[in-house]
Write an enzyme that holds these catalytic residues in place. Structure first.
Site, PDB file in Angstrom:
ATOM      1  N   GLY A 181       0.851  -1.203   0.000  1.00 27.36           N
ATOM      2  CA  GLY A 181       0.000   0.000   0.000  1.00 27.36           C
ATOM      3  C   GLY A 181       0.874   1.236   0.000  1.00 27.36           C
ATOM      4  O   GLY A 181       0.545   2.267   0.581  1.00 27.36           O
ATOM      5  N   ALA A 182       2.018   1.127  -0.701  1.00 27.77           N
ATOM      6  CA  ALA A 182       3.077   2.139  -0.599  1.00 27.77           C
ATOM      7  C   ALA A 182       2.685   3.487  -1.192  1.00 27.77           C
ATOM      8  O   ALA A 182       3.302   4.498  -0.872  1.00 27.77           O
ATOM      9  CB  ALA A 182       4.339   1.610  -1.286  1.00 27.77           C
TER      10      ALA A 182
ATOM     11  N   ASP B  16      -4.392   2.506  18.859  1.00 28.14           N
ATOM     12  CA  ASP B  16      -5.392   2.544  19.936  1.00 28.14           C
ATOM     13  C   ASP B  16      -4.700   2.790  21.278  1.00 28.14           C
ATOM     14  O   ASP B  16      -5.180   3.545  22.114  1.00 28.14           O
ATOM     15  CB  ASP B  16      -6.170   1.221  19.966  1.00 28.14           C
ATOM     16  CG  ASP B  16      -6.740   0.896  18.599  1.00 28.14           C
ATOM     17  OD1 ASP B  16      -7.587   1.649  18.127  1.00 28.14           O
ATOM     18  OD2 ASP B  16      -6.297  -0.096  17.980  1.00 28.14           O
TER      19      ASP B  16
ATOM     20  N   HIS C 273      -8.778  -4.888  16.757  1.00 29.49           N
ATOM     21  CA  HIS C 273      -8.712  -3.476  16.349  1.00 29.49           C
ATOM     22  C   HIS C 273     -10.048  -3.142  15.678  1.00 29.49           C
ATOM     23  O   HIS C 273     -10.169  -3.113  14.455  1.00 29.49           O
ATOM     24  CB  HIS C 273      -7.544  -3.231  15.388  1.00 29.49           C
ATOM     25  CG  HIS C 273      -7.606  -1.858  14.780  1.00 29.49           C
ATOM     26  ND1 HIS C 273      -7.410  -0.711  15.512  1.00 29.49           N
ATOM     27  CD2 HIS C 273      -7.900  -1.446  13.524  1.00 29.49           C
ATOM     28  CE1 HIS C 273      -7.564   0.336  14.729  1.00 29.49           C
ATOM     29  NE2 HIS C 273      -7.870  -0.079  13.517  1.00 29.49           N
TER      30      HIS C 273
HETATM   31  P1  NAI Z   1      -5.155   4.210   1.326  1.00 25.99           P
HETATM   32  O1  NAI Z   1      -6.410   3.827   0.607  1.00 25.99           O
HETATM   33  O2  NAI Z   1      -4.694   5.619   1.299  1.00 25.99           O
HETATM   34  O3  NAI Z   1      -3.957   3.297   0.800  1.00 25.99           O
HETATM   35  C1  NAI Z   1      -4.077   1.924   0.624  1.00 25.99           C
HETATM   36  C2  NAI Z   1      -3.151   1.532  -0.491  1.00 25.99           C
HETATM   37  O4  NAI Z   1      -3.165   0.102  -0.581  1.00 25.99           O
HETATM   38  C3  NAI Z   1      -3.567   2.077  -1.867  1.00 25.99           C
HETATM   39  O5  NAI Z   1      -2.478   2.711  -2.486  1.00 25.99           O
HETATM   40  C4  NAI Z   1      -4.003   0.818  -2.602  1.00 25.99           C
HETATM   41  O6  NAI Z   1      -3.762   0.892  -4.000  1.00 25.99           O
HETATM   42  C5  NAI Z   1      -3.092  -0.211  -1.942  1.00 25.99           C
HETATM   43  N1  NAI Z   1      -3.488  -1.599  -2.172  1.00 25.99           N
HETATM   44  C6  NAI Z   1      -4.735  -2.106  -2.346  1.00 25.99           C
HETATM   45  N2  NAI Z   1      -4.660  -3.422  -2.591  1.00 25.99           N
HETATM   46  C7  NAI Z   1      -3.355  -3.752  -2.568  1.00 25.99           C
HETATM   47  C8  NAI Z   1      -2.653  -4.959  -2.784  1.00 25.99           C
HETATM   48  N3  NAI Z   1      -3.280  -6.094  -3.068  1.00 25.99           N
HETATM   49  N4  NAI Z   1      -1.302  -4.936  -2.692  1.00 25.99           N
HETATM   50  C9  NAI Z   1      -0.638  -3.792  -2.430  1.00 25.99           C
HETATM   51  N5  NAI Z   1      -1.254  -2.616  -2.243  1.00 25.99           N
HETATM   52  C10 NAI Z   1      -2.601  -2.591  -2.301  1.00 25.99           C
HETATM   53  O7  NAI Z   1      -5.369   3.703   2.841  1.00 25.99           O
HETATM   54  P2  NAI Z   1      -4.561   4.082   4.147  1.00 25.99           P
HETATM   55  O8  NAI Z   1      -5.193   5.274   4.764  1.00 25.99           O
HETATM   56  O9  NAI Z   1      -3.116   4.107   3.853  1.00 25.99           O
HETATM   57  O10 NAI Z   1      -4.945   2.836   5.078  1.00 25.99           O
HETATM   58  C11 NAI Z   1      -4.474   1.545   4.771  1.00 25.99           C
HETATM   59  C12 NAI Z   1      -5.161   0.526   5.673  1.00 25.99           C
HETATM   60  O11 NAI Z   1      -4.818   0.738   7.034  1.00 25.99           O
HETATM   61  C13 NAI Z   1      -6.680   0.550   5.606  1.00 25.99           C
HETATM   62  O12 NAI Z   1      -7.135  -0.807   5.601  1.00 25.99           O
HETATM   63  C14 NAI Z   1      -7.071   1.180   6.919  1.00 25.99           C
HETATM   64  O13 NAI Z   1      -8.367   0.778   7.333  1.00 25.99           O
HETATM   65  C15 NAI Z   1      -6.004   0.616   7.823  1.00 25.99           C
HETATM   66  N6  NAI Z   1      -5.804   1.311   9.082  1.00 25.99           N
HETATM   67  C16 NAI Z   1      -5.462   0.556  10.169  1.00 25.99           C
HETATM   68  C17 NAI Z   1      -5.233   1.130  11.387  1.00 25.99           C
HETATM   69  C18 NAI Z   1      -4.874   0.297  12.573  1.00 25.99           C
HETATM   70  O14 NAI Z   1      -4.780   0.870  13.668  1.00 25.99           O
HETATM   71  N7  NAI Z   1      -4.651  -1.008  12.455  1.00 25.99           N
HETATM   72  C19 NAI Z   1      -5.340   2.583  11.571  1.00 25.99           C
HETATM   73  C20 NAI Z   1      -5.653   3.307  10.367  1.00 25.99           C
HETATM   74  C21 NAI Z   1      -5.896   2.678   9.160  1.00 25.99           C
END
Ligand code: NAI
Length: 349
Positions: free
Chosen positions: A27-28, A175, A203
């Site tokens: 998700g870089a 969290d 989470h």
């Molecule tokens: P974002 O939508 O800005 O970025 C996600 C990226 O992952 C996108 O560039 C997308 O193209 C890429 N992606 C999708 N499928 C992929 C694959 N098969 N292989 C490689 N890359 C892929 O989202 P953001 O804001 O960066 O969040 C990422 C994740 O982190 C979300 O699932 C979000 O819910 C989660 N998250 C988890 C938290 C936690 O505390 N565990 C806190 C905040 C967000």
């Protein structure tokens, strides 16, 4: 390569220059990665003497965006960053990696149930688990950030049988950081004065932020948080709900999910796993349950852990009262349901 140990220097980092390690971020091209990559390249996660090669995985439509991120990484002019490999191929991304940040996932769309989100992500984490199994170092440390993080970590580890299950973790550090900050604000102290707040479970909104064992340093003396707060109603209801709903509150204000704070938490999680926690302190990580505290085995559940020499141990023998017990059982039940869903999805493929 040496695992950095807290005994190497006063600030915890080794002073011996090392060979680069390979670190993958999935998700870089996304939001969280945008803040995380700077921390990795600047040395605040693996130490100021540890060079790194970055492997950046995303999907084909995001490659142009990723080009821009790479230009910025080059323009940081940071000496620890040795190589950058952008790729859409998990087999390239996971080659000989020592650490993996699995951030990329399918986002939740409007009207999507948690179940649908799980189904969309099960396949991604199956593929990445297999690629880790085939290509990563066997001591790779894997941190799953992409939601549903706990169950994604479980899926990933099940598809990587040659890598120890302890090497797969899910992020609940955001969290924990939120909980620590909320307690510090309530007590009118700086965040570093509050220690050992725990996030139990998933989470998700069933997580249990628990201040029962937390301490606060007030004017040089360490005291239990519950006695200083002296308001069980606030601790059991207001505080718990505030942390459970904090992610939704950020989305409602920012129209996007937490990214800067999530990236900081991912760095905190991996840094503590890499160099260890201080004596008497613990942090929360989603790890495979070994049955501690009566939690069902074989779910990725957030526990308090203490870390030494790159290995974490679940902190044992904390008193769990009836109130906490009901919260723990609620969140573990949700994780068992998610595991059943994930199994159904994967078996029907
Ligand atoms: P974002 O939508 O800005 O970025 C996600 C990226 O992952 C996108 O560039 C997308 O193209 C890429 N992606 C999708 N499928 C992929 C694959 N098969 N292989 C490689 N890359 C892929 O989202 P953001 O804001 O960066 O969040 C990422 C994740 O982190 C979300 O699932 C979000 O819910 C989660 N998250 C988890 C938290 C936690 O505390 N565990 C806190 C905040 C967000």
């Amino acid at each position: 390569m040496r695992i950095l140990s807290s005994s190497d220097s006063e600030d915890g980092w080794t002073s011996i220059p090392s060979e680069p390690i390979n670190v993958v971020v999935t998700g870089a091209a996304g939001q969280i990665a945008y803040s995380l990559l700077y921390q990795l390249a600047a040395g605040s996660v693996f130490g100021p003497n540890q060079p790194i090669n970055l492997r950046l995985l995303d999907i084909p439509v995001m490659m142009t965006v990723l080009d821009g991120v790479i230009m910025e990484l080059e323009d940081l002019a940071l000496p620890l960053l040795r190589e950058i490999t952008p790729t859409t191929d998990p087999n390239v991304a996971f080659k000989n990696v020592a650490a993996a940040f699995l951030v990329g996932s399918m986002p939740r769309k409007e009207g999507m149930e948690r179940k649908d989100l799980l189904a969309a992500n099960a396949e991604i984490f199956k593929v990445q688990g297999k690629a880790l199994d085939q290509h990563a170092r066997k001591d790779v440390k894997v941190l799953v950030v992409g939601n549903p993080a706990n169950t994604n970590a479980w899926i990933c580890s099940h598809h990587a049988p040659s890598i120890p299950k302890e090497n797969f973790t899910a992020m609940t550090r955001l969290d924990q950081n939120r909980a620590q900050a909320a307690l510090a604000a309530r007590l009118n102290v700086s965040v570093d004065k509050v220690k050992n707040v725990i996030i139990w479970g998933n989470h998700s909104s069933t997580q249990y932020p628990d201040a029962a064992h937390a301490t606060v340093n007030v004017q040089g003396s360490t005291k239990p948080v519950p006695s200083v707060v002296n308001d069980d109603n606030w601790l059991n209801i207001t505080f718990v709900e505030k942390i459970q709903k904090r992610g939704a509150a950020v989305i409602s204000a920012r129209k996007m999910s937490s990214a800067m704070s999530a990236a900081k938490a991912a760095g905190d999680h991996m840094r503590d796993w890499w160099i260890g926690t201080k004596p008497g302190e613990w942090v929360s990580m989603g790890v495979l349950s070994d049955g501690s505290y009566g939690i069902p085995r074989d779910i990725v559940f957030s526990f308090p852990v203490a870390i030494e020499n790159g290995q974490y141990k679940i902190v044992q023998e904390l008193q769990i009262n009836d109130f906490a017990r009901s919260k723990l059982s609620n969140t573990s039940k949700e994780l068992e349901e998610e595991r059943t869903e994930a199994n159904n999805v994967l078996q029907n493929k």
